[in-house]
Design a protein around this motif. Sequence first.
Motif, short mmCIF file in Angstrom:
data_model
loop_
_atom_site.label_atom_id
_atom_site.label_comp_id
_atom_site.label_asym_id
_atom_site.label_seq_id
_atom_site.Cartn_x
_atom_site.Cartn_y
_atom_site.Cartn_z
N SER A 92 0.01 4.40 -5.02
CA SER A 92 0.56 3.26 -4.29
C SER A 92 1.04 2.19 -5.28
CB SER A 92 -0.51 2.65 -3.38
OG SER A 92 -1.50 2.01 -4.16
N TYR A 93 1.84 1.26 -4.76
CA TYR A 93 2.33 0.15 -5.60
C TYR A 93 1.14 -0.63 -6.16
CZ TYR A 93 4.26 -4.52 -6.50
OH TYR A 93 4.58 -5.73 -7.06
N SER A 137 0.22 6.26 1.64
CA SER A 137 0.57 6.93 0.37
C SER A 137 -0.32 8.15 0.15
CB SER A 137 0.40 5.97 -0.80
OG SER A 137 1.10 4.80 -0.63
N GLY A 144 -6.28 2.84 -4.75
CA GLY A 144 -5.56 3.35 -3.58
C GLY A 144 -6.41 4.26 -2.71
N THR A 166 -3.92 2.52 2.48
CA THR A 166 -3.23 3.20 1.38
C THR A 166 -3.26 4.71 1.55
OG1 THR A 166 -3.99 1.38 0.01
CG2 THR A 166 -2.99 3.24 -1.12
N THR A 167 -4.40 5.25 1.93
CA THR A 167 -4.47 6.72 2.06
C THR A 167 -3.61 7.19 3.24
OG1 THR A 167 -6.55 6.42 3.26
CG2 THR A 167 -6.71 7.07 0.96
N LYS A 199 -0.23 10.16 -3.15
CA LYS A 199 0.74 9.48 -4.03
C LYS A 199 0.11 8.21 -4.59
CE LYS A 199 4.97 11.36 -2.55
NZ LYS A 199 5.51 11.57 -1.24
N CYS A 256 0.83 -1.22 0.00
CA CYS A 256 0.00 0.00 0.00
C CYS A 256 0.86 1.26 0.00
CB CYS A 256 -0.91 0.03 1.23
SG CYS A 256 -2.07 -1.33 1.29
N GLY A 257 2.19 1.10 0.12
CA GLY A 257 3.09 2.26 0.15
C GLY A 257 3.27 2.85 -1.23
N PRO A 258 3.84 4.09 -1.30
CA PRO A 258 4.04 4.74 -2.60
C PRO A 258 5.05 3.99 -3.45
CG PRO A 258 4.87 6.12 -0.78
CD PRO A 258 4.29 4.89 -0.16
N TYR A 259 4.71 3.74 -4.71
CA TYR A 259 5.57 2.90 -5.54
C TYR A 259 6.89 3.59 -5.84
CZ TYR A 259 5.25 5.26 -10.06
OH TYR A 259 5.39 6.15 -11.08
#
Length: 290
Positions: A108-109, A103, A94, A99-100, A106, A15-18
Amino acid sequence: MTNYRGNFLYGFIACGPYEVLPEWVFDKVFCPPVETDPITGEAKVAQVGLRRVESALLQGYKRDEILTVNPDYIEKSIGSDTKIVGINVMDPLGMAPVTTTMSPEKLSYVAMKFKKMCASIIQLKKKYDFKVVVGGNGAWELAKTDRMRIHGIDTVVVGEADELALDLFRDLEKGDAPELLHCFVRNIQNIPEITAPTVNSLIEAMRGCGRGCDFCDVNKRSKKDLPLERLQREAKINLDYGFDSVWLHSDEMLLYGCDNRDFYPNYDAITSLWKGLKGIGANFVGTTHM
Ligand code: SF4
């Protein structure tokens, strides 16, 4: 389609920013693919929700008319005889809480992967002219006409598709399916048993919760406890595949078999469930929500 290296917590990392890590680090370290047939793209294990839909479709289609595939291989799986592509989503754009949080503002992955997959599907759709239907826990994020159009989606299903999947696929084949469907399962008997292994040996012990918190989406579905005998059959499929543990999915595991209005846990129902699954050979029985 990943098994999160056998650790569901790696799902949070997805869920992090890719942009913070090279894509290959996500792909290889945190989200490696499930076992897949390299020729056909068939996934040897798949999300339990996808397995439910697969079982529902097997009530009307032949085994060789359905293929559950790893999205990394769709170029191999989709062809001139493809009529419908079904996609199971968790958080495609996302917009879900993890995720929010991880990220904000941004991509997300997971959302990046969804966009890439849809771009491939749109190209294949131009070539082979099939229908695309999306369901799963995150389907609500796509339930707007403009979002569907951008991602090449014909129909979005929000809710429990077990009872409706077969008729919906028939309607999609005829070009006669609605854009958006909200659906619920009325009878626990209509939830089909899985016939093939699931990611990380996760099976559904319950749906719904029954506690009734007024902000909670879970309350849209009635509480259903799946009986031990069928959970043993489903767990056995995963144990036979090679898993040594069983994970039980629920919205609130301590309410399994709850038989009173004060929500006191049913000690006998819960301990019988654990003992029953250990009794068929599981070394460990875990649960996802408590
Ligand atoms: S799942 Fe949790 S938040 Fe939702 S109704 Fe049950 S106890 Fe309340």
